[in-house]
Design an enzyme around this catalytic site. Sequence first.
Site, PDB file in Angstrom:
ATOM      1  CG  HIS A 134      -1.807   1.107   1.706  1.00  0.00           C
ATOM      2  ND1 HIS A 134      -1.344   2.255   1.560  1.00  0.00           N
ATOM      3  CD2 HIS A 134      -2.717   1.107   0.726  1.00  0.00           C
ATOM      4  CE1 HIS A 134      -3.189   3.164   2.303  1.00  0.00           C
ATOM      5  NE2 HIS A 134      -3.618   2.281   0.792  1.00  0.00           N
ATOM      6  CB  SER A 335      -8.779 -12.801  -1.894  1.00  0.00           C
ATOM      7  OG  SER A 335      -9.175 -11.626  -2.360  1.00  0.00           O
TER       8      SER A 335
HETATM    9  C1  LIG Z   1      -7.182   0.628   2.482  1.00  0.00           C
HETATM   10  C2  LIG Z   1      -5.776   0.099   2.836  1.00  0.00           C
HETATM   11  C3  LIG Z   1      -4.412   0.615   4.175  1.00  0.00           C
HETATM   12  C4  LIG Z   1      -4.935   2.199   4.452  1.00  0.00           C
HETATM   13  O1  LIG Z   1      -5.433   2.015   5.249  1.00  0.00           O
HETATM   14  P1  LIG Z   1      -6.499   2.927   5.707  1.00  0.00           P
HETATM   15  O2  LIG Z   1      -7.453   2.633   7.024  1.00  0.00           O
HETATM   16  O3  LIG Z   1      -7.297   3.925   4.239  1.00  0.00           O
HETATM   17  O4  LIG Z   1      -5.547   4.003   5.914  1.00  0.00           O
HETATM   18  C5  LIG Z   1      -3.211  -0.214   4.381  1.00  0.00           C
HETATM   19  N1  LIG Z   1      -2.909  -1.298   3.492  1.00  0.00           N
HETATM   20  C6  LIG Z   1      -4.526  -1.685   3.084  1.00  0.00           C
HETATM   21  C7  LIG Z   1      -3.465  -3.202   2.392  1.00  0.00           C
HETATM   22  C8  LIG Z   1      -5.113  -1.379   2.368  1.00  0.00           C
HETATM   23  O5  LIG Z   1      -5.101  -2.025   1.797  1.00  0.00           O
END
Ligand SMILES: *Cc1c(COP(=O)(O)O)cnc(C)c1O
Length: 382
Positions: A134, A335
């Site tokens: 991410h 998933s």
């Molecule tokens: C959505 C997501 C995040 C970030 O999460 P937030 O709650 O939007 O800050 C981090 N890692 C992954 C894999 C995600 O899908």
Amino acid sequence: MEEGDERYMVETGATLTESEVQGRLDRLLSTIQRADARQVGYPTNQRFDYSPLLPFLDYALNNVGDPFHDSNYWANTHEFEREVIANFARLLRIPPEEAWGYVTSGGTEGNMYGLYLARELFPTAMFYFSEDTHYSVLKNVRVLNARYIMIKRQENGEIDYNDLRDMIRVNRDVPAVIMANVGTTMRGAVDDIPRIRAILDGLAVTSSYIHADAALSGMILPFVPEPQPFGFDAGIDSISVSGHKLIGSPLPCGVVLTRRPYVERVGRAVEYVGVHDTTLSGSRNGITPLMLWYALARYGDEGIRKLVTGMLDMAEYAVGQFSRRGIRAWRHPNSVTVVFPKPPAEVFQKWQIAPEGDEAHIITMPHVTREIIDELVSDCAV
Ligand SMILES: *Cc1c(COP(=O)(O)O)cnc(C)c1O
């Protein structure tokens, strides 16, 4: 109210009448309501009812500080926050008395916290994460000024273990911090945590730390019969899960969990700014812990299991419907992220779908019904 009024309203600083304000809010509400039904690309559970919590909006709640210590600010929900942490600890397979955590502003803050702990424990460490990680993680390591190496990914979205081994080998003189994905954003891939541990052992790396980014799947895997290894029992040191994703909440939130002794070490390091200043932010949301507590209390394990099973079934249905139309769609085991070739541009005008390169995905959150999938698939098929 007319279209053109808006510039006037936001720019002059004038007081608006009650009906002007109401009109503006009404229009926003209907825009949001329309958007809701077409949102199939982002992992937010849009089905929730927190109306019993409305009376709490009349109070200046603030969970400032460590939820496991007293606070001088009495209007807090620390007691409920601790119960949320204990519940997540159980689900993520660490004895609650060995766990420490808090309710964050979301998955990003949880990742930041895990990586911050790792950096405090191992200041000279090299950080490793896959290119499918991410976007928050690259930002986080830069904020932390940590040295990092981005590792290749396999086609299915998992980290490339050979590349990881090679990179760790080159840097085996310094501690290794690995950011493992438990459900990547784009492909729902789960990095093999025991295999990562084995790589570290094989190279005789003495100091290492694994943080798991489990934003969505962290609340799926505890409820399936055959989960990929995901929890503390698999050898992780900390984990971040989003609250507004699987559980669902009108306010973004999340949970970060780690092992208690790590935080005690960091707590000492930051003690000069005030005792027990263990969290990243100072003032913290008092409502979101209450929402998570309420959702967990109302669902119970069985309720979440039903929710998860329904979502997984719907993902399988989507794969089948795409395939019937000759569109090659796939998903990982456990998933709810269904990957398929990027559809024509018109489809993006009608549906909120997440694109990346020549691929796209939908995520079968609870509001995504068979009817929605049928309509989407037939739009993609033309
Ligand atoms: C959505 C997501 C995040 C970030 O999460 P937030 O709650 O939007 O800050 C981090 N890692 C992954 C894999 C995600 O899908």
